[in-house]
Design an enzyme around this catalytic site. Structure first.
Site, PDB file in Angstrom:
ATOM      1  N   PHE A 132       0.837  -1.191   0.000  1.00 45.37           N
ATOM      2  CA  PHE A 132       0.000   0.000   0.000  1.00 45.37           C
ATOM      3  C   PHE A 132       0.874   1.243   0.000  1.00 45.37           C
ATOM      4  CE2 PHE A 132      -2.470  -3.227   2.227  1.00 45.37           C
ATOM      5  CZ  PHE A 132      -3.653  -3.184   1.517  1.00 45.37           C
TER       6      PHE A 132
ATOM      7  N   SER B 136      -4.219   4.441  10.254  1.00 46.99           N
ATOM      8  CA  SER B 136      -4.030   3.086   9.762  1.00 46.99           C
ATOM      9  C   SER B 136      -4.711   2.989   8.413  1.00 46.99           C
ATOM     10  CB  SER B 136      -4.655   2.081  10.723  1.00 46.99           C
ATOM     11  OG  SER B 136      -6.045   1.998  10.505  1.00 46.99           O
ATOM     12  N   LYS B 137      -4.457   1.885   7.729  1.00 53.15           N
ATOM     13  CA  LYS B 137      -5.001   1.798   6.373  1.00 53.15           C
ATOM     14  C   LYS B 137      -6.522   1.667   6.364  1.00 53.15           C
ATOM     15  CE  LYS B 137      -3.780  -3.087   6.032  1.00 53.15           C
ATOM     16  NZ  LYS B 137      -2.726  -3.980   5.528  1.00 53.15           N
ATOM     17  N   ARG B 138      -7.093   1.470   7.517  1.00 55.09           N
ATOM     18  CA  ARG B 138      -8.559   1.387   7.575  1.00 55.09           C
ATOM     19  C   ARG B 138      -9.193   2.771   7.600  1.00 55.09           C
ATOM     20  NH1 ARG B 138      -9.052  -3.864   9.347  1.00 55.09           N
ATOM     21  NH2 ARG B 138     -11.310  -3.668   9.333  1.00 55.09           N
ATOM     22  N   ASP B 139      -8.411   3.754   7.968  1.00 54.29           N
ATOM     23  CA  ASP B 139      -8.975   5.099   8.077  1.00 54.29           C
ATOM     24  C   ASP B 139      -9.305   5.680   6.706  1.00 54.29           C
ATOM     25  OD1 ASP B 139      -8.910   5.553  10.913  1.00 54.29           O
ATOM     26  OD2 ASP B 139      -6.733   5.594  10.771  1.00 54.29           O
TER      27      ASP B 139
END
Length: 450
Positions: free
Chosen positions: A14, A224-227
């Site tokens: 990512f 984090s990559k979920r944000d």
RNA sequence: GACCCGUUCGUCUAGCGGUCUAGGACUCCGCCCUUUCACGGCGGCAACACGGGUUCAAGUCCCGUACGGGUCGCCA
């Protein structure tokens, strides 16, 4: 002094906004000073490194418009640019350290003897930061037990399996690649004394360090990559403009010191400097990012807008060679913040059937005047002998007068009948684009619902 | 826990001792423009973490406290 900066991502699959922002600052700094920007892949941790996971990062950088003078894909005089391929270089540097007596073996690993003295980082952003590694490292905090335990302050630089550790390879590569300015996240500030000790042991002058504040999420913790907004490819997929993303990222921790907030990449290049970087962490704000994108959208030339919109039109099944597309795009540009919203605004123009939004339909059908309004519209518009932007409005006014209401009374029913929704593009131009026949057809179709 | 860094409107920020009754932007709320949807224009709400110093004068300098973040790996 020539400037060489670098971005050294590890291939995680990512391109994170934090990493992209670090890359941007490095790139901007190099370009501002007419220097070079180097890309290096930190893949010493073999398990999580794949070619594919690296390509995602390269593609992200390319999409954002950051080009690198040396690195994967372009080569250069300081390669290879994957750490996994630089073992012999590290061996050489390790030998130097060994010769000078700076290392020793410890259970198969090689440790670097940390000096027992104050080491001061002269940071361009944070100022002077001093620490004694020997003192600091002699205790370690165990996360699980929440206890401090005795520890060996000397840092491991080579694992028993032969793999080298980040701190060491990072320093060696920066030396070998002639990096003059290390711009990186503040999470590395506490690591920097270790790097400085390594530089000294190697007898090399360290580069200039600039630690930039971190980007946090709305909750104030590390993104984090979920944000929302954390991953660069999502910006691409959602129809953000690369320059807008760069613009917003630049603003997260840097300011031009005046009221300007919208910058083209070129302007950023001209104005960026380390003195504009501030010290405190910032929280990511998706709304502001949307606004920045909308501002960039407004400034796009018609050609650039068409090019940028093309993939989104295609996905929505709108033929990009339709002669009405340029006009439709102009209608969409002011009300879309992202390109992904463009089809929503103009799809109805290219649709064979009107797609009705139920709430909008209900709003119109619940009024008992609507049937009469639509009838008047049909009568008026069907009889029109001219169909231009300038002629349509008077025609509707006349139709309104025929049933003794104001034009405003006809606009909403007309809008819903023709476009299917109370919101959307400017109505009159849509009518013009659709053509008289189609408009009347849609009105008649809607009349049956009443 | 130790060490390091930070602290101006909810958020991003300007401010580098007097020009600050703290400026801009996003968000939100009004009003105007628009006989539609938006854009736009105007206006409003809203901040110097706290306590001590230094100084004629402190958001700006110093020291504490609180809070937030980071580092403490044979991850990067």
């Amino acid at each position: 002094m020539s400037v060489r900066t670098r971005f050294a991502p590890s291939p995680t699959g990512f391109l994170h906004i934090g990493g992209a922002r670090t890359a941007l600052y490095n790139w901007l700094y190099a370009r501002h000073h007419g220097g070079e920007f180097v890309l290096r892949v930190e893949d010493t941790d073999a398990e999580r490194s794949t070619a594919e996971s690296m390509n995602v990062i390269l593609d992200g950088l390319k999409w954002l418009g950051m080009d690198w003078d040396e690195g994967p894909g372009v080569g250069g005089d300081h390669g290879p640019y994957h750490q996994s391929e630089r073992a012999d270089i590290y061996d050489r540097y390790l030998a130097k350290l060994e010769e000078a007596g700076h290392t020793y073996e410890d259970e198969g690993a090689i440790r670097f003897k940390v000096p027992d003295k104050m080491i001061t980082v002269k940071d361009t952003v944070c100022g002077d930061v001093s620490v004694n590694l020997k003192e600091q490292g002699s205790r370690r905090f165990e996360q699980e037990t929440k206890q401090e335990v005795e520890a060996n302050p000397d840092i491991v630089i080579k694992r028993p399996n032969g793999g080298y550790i980040f701190h060491f390879v990072n320093v060696v590569d920066d030396i070998e690649m002639g990096i003059t300015h290390v711009i990186r996240g503040e999470d590395h500030l506490s690591n920097t004394p270790k790097h400085l000790a390594l530089y000294e042991a190697l007898g090399v002058d360290p580069p200039i360090f600039a630690h930039i504040p971190l980007n946090l999420n709305q909750n104030g913790s590390k993104m984090s990559k979920r944000d929302e907004g954390a991953l660069i490819h999502e910006y691409q997929e959602n129809g953000f403009l690369p320059d807008a993303v760069n613009n917003y990222m630049a603003l997260l921790g840097w300011s031009g010191k005046d009221d300007q907030e919208i910058f083209s990449l070129k302007e950023l290049k001209e104005r960026f400097g380390l003195s504009g970087v501030n010290k405190s962490n910032s929280k990511f704000d998706y709304d502001k990012c949307l606004w920045v994108n909308a501002e960039h959208l407004k400034k796009l030339s018609p050609e650039a807008l068409a090019a940028a919109s093309a993939p989104f039109l295609e996905k929505a099944g709108i033929p990009s060679d339709d002669s009405r597309v340029p006009a439709a795009l102009e209608l969409a540009r002011d009300r879309a913040q992202r390109l992904i919203e463009v089809p929503e605004v103009i799809a109805t123009i290219f649709a064979d059937e009107v797609i009705y939004d139920q709430a909008s339909v209900d709003k119109v059908t619940s009024k008992d005047t609507s049937a009469q309004a639509v009838a008047a519209l049909i009568a008026g518009l069907e009889a029109a002998t001219e169909w231009t932007l300038d002629s349509i409005k008077p025609t509707i006014v006349t139709a309104a007068e025929s049933i003794e209401v104001k034009m405003g009374m006809l606009m909403l029913p007309c809008r819903v009948a023709v476009m299917g929704s109370t919101s959307g593009a400017d109505l009159i131009p849509v009518l013009e684009l659709l053509g008289q026949e189609e408009v009347v057809k849609r009105l008649k179709g809607f009349a049956e619902k009443l």
